[in-house]
Enzyme design. Structure first.
Site, PDB file in Angstrom:
ATOM      1  N   PRO A 134       0.899  -1.207  -0.100  1.00 31.37           N
ATOM      2  CA  PRO A 134       0.097  -0.054  -0.017  1.00 31.37           C
ATOM      3  C   PRO A 134       0.886   1.306   0.053  1.00 31.37           C
ATOM      4  O   PRO A 134       1.680   1.335   0.740  1.00 31.37           O
ATOM      5  CB  PRO A 134      -0.792  -0.038   1.249  1.00 31.37           C
ATOM      6  CG  PRO A 134      -0.707  -1.699   1.646  1.00 31.37           C
ATOM      7  CD  PRO A 134       0.668  -2.094   1.167  1.00 31.37           C
ATOM      8  N   GLU A 135       0.435   1.979  -0.881  1.00 36.54           N
ATOM      9  CA  GLU A 135       1.246   3.404  -0.845  1.00 36.54           C
ATOM     10  C   GLU A 135       0.322   4.526  -0.444  1.00 36.54           C
ATOM     11  O   GLU A 135      -0.970   4.040  -0.044  1.00 36.54           O
ATOM     12  CB  GLU A 135       1.630   3.843  -2.473  1.00 36.54           C
ATOM     13  CG  GLU A 135       2.643   2.540  -3.097  1.00 36.54           C
ATOM     14  CD  GLU A 135       3.291   2.941  -4.255  1.00 36.54           C
ATOM     15  OE1 GLU A 135       3.421   4.182  -4.675  1.00 36.54           O
ATOM     16  OE2 GLU A 135       3.345   1.639  -4.927  1.00 36.54           O
TER      17      GLU A 135
END
Ligand SMILES: [Zn+2]
Length: 280
Positions: free
Chosen positions: A2-3
Site C-alpha cells: 500500500p502506498e
C-alpha cells in the site's frame, strides 16, 4: 504494498466508523505486530482509549486518541483492515489483531507476510517520530516544486531511488513512482540532482497527479490491498506503465520497457522518458 492512495482510501472509509468510538477490547494475536513491546501490554493500554481522529502521514495511518496518545499503523507489504458488525467478520488465518469498538463493531487487522507494525506513542512522541522518517506530504496545498527540488539537490542516486526514499516525499512507493516519472517524461535512472528545473516541476506535478488519480480510484488492488468493507480499488485499470511491459505507451505507442532501478522492477517508456546525465 500500500502506498499513499491506498492508505488514504482506507482512512477515508474507516474515519467515520472510528472517530468518537472507544476501543472496548483489543486482542493482539501476533507478537511481531508490536515488537519490541509485549502485545498483551499494548492491548491493555489501548483498551478504554477513545478515538479523536483518524489521520494519515505518508504511508502511516494515525489513530489519534482523546488522551493525546496515538496508535501508528503501518501496513507494510500485505497489511489490511476490515470493519464489520461484532463477530460477523469471516474466520481468517492471517488475522493479527481485533479491536471491538463501543458500538459493538469490530476492526480486524490482517497481514499475510507479517511486516506490518502497530506502535503506541505517548503524547508528544508522534511528530518527532514522523519528522525523522518522512518528508513533506505531496497532496497538501502548500507542497511546491521547490520542496521537491530541495530534497533532490546534490543527490547522485537515480531519481527513482530518490523518490522512493520516504524522506524525499512522503507516501510514494514503486507503483506511483513509475507512474509519476512517466507523467513527468523523466527516465527513472536520471541522477536526481541532474533534473532540469523544468523536469523537477514536471515531476512535482506528476507525483501529485498520479497520487490524486490513485486516491480518486480508491487505490490499486493487485494482491492483498482491500478496503475496510472488502471492496477493491480500481487504479490498476489506469496504470500508464506499471506492470505493462510490451504494451504501447498511451502517449506515443512505443512498447513500455521494464528495467531494474533502486532494486525494484521499473516500467517506463523508452521514447517519452529519455536518459540523460551531466546536463544536456
Ligand atoms: Zn511514450
Amino acid at each position: 504494498m500500500p502506498e499513499l492512495p491506498e492508505v488514504e482510501s482506507v482512512r477515508l472509509r474507516l474515519a467515520p466508523l472510528l472517530e468518537g468510538r472507544r476501543f472496548d477490547t483489543v486482542s493482539i494475536l501476533d507478537a511481531r505486530l508490536t515488537r519490541p513491546f509485549d502485545p498483551r501490554e499494548v492491548a491493555a493500554e489501548l483498551e478504554g482509549e477513545r478515538v479523536r481522529a483518524l489521520e494519515r502521514r505518508g504511508k502511516y495511518l494515525i489513530v489519534r486518541f482523546e488522551s493525546g496518545r496515538s496508535l501508528l499503523i503501518h501496513l507494510r507489504m500485505t497489511g489490511s483492515l476490515r470493519h464489520g458488525d461484532g463477530g460477523t467478520l469471516p474466520d481468517d488465518p492471517y488475522r493479527r489483531a481485533v479491536v471491538r469498538l463501543d458500538d459493538g463493531s469490530d476492526v480486524a487487522y490482517r497481514d499475510v507476510r507479517r511486516f506490518g507494525t502497530w506502535l503506541l506513542l505517548e503524547p508528544g512522541e508522534l511528530d518527532p517520530y514522523l519528522d525523522a522518517r518522512i518528508g513533506e506530504e505531496p497532496l497538501v496545498e502548500s507542497y511546491r516544486a521547490r520542496n521537491l527540488e530541495a530534497r533532490l539537490a546534490g543527490r547522485r542516486a537515480p531519481v527513482k531511488a530518490a523518490i522512493l526514499d520516504q524522506r524525499t516525499v512522503a507516501g510514494v512507493g514503486n507503483i506511483y513512482a513509475d507512474e509519476a516519472l512517466w507523467r513527468a517524461r523523466v527516465h527513472p535512472l536520471t541522477p536526481a540532482a541532474e533534473l532540469s528545473p523544468d523536469e523537477v516541476r514536471a515531476l512535482h506535478r506528476g507525483i501529485r497527479r498520479a497520487l490524486q488519480r490513485g486516491v480518486a480510484r480508491q487505490g490499486s488492488t493487485l494482491r492483498d490491498y482491500v478496503l475496510p468493507d472488502g471492496e477493491s480499488g480500481s487504479m490498476q485499470d489506469e496504470f500508464k506503465v506499471y506492470g505493462r511491459a510490451g504494451e504501447p505507451c498511451a502517449r506515443c505507442g512505443t512498447p513500455i520497457d521494464k528495467i531494474r532501478a533502486a532494486g525494484r522492477g521499473t516500467w517506463y517508456c523508452p521514447s517519452c522518458q529519455r536518459f540523460h546525465a551531466n546536463g544536456r
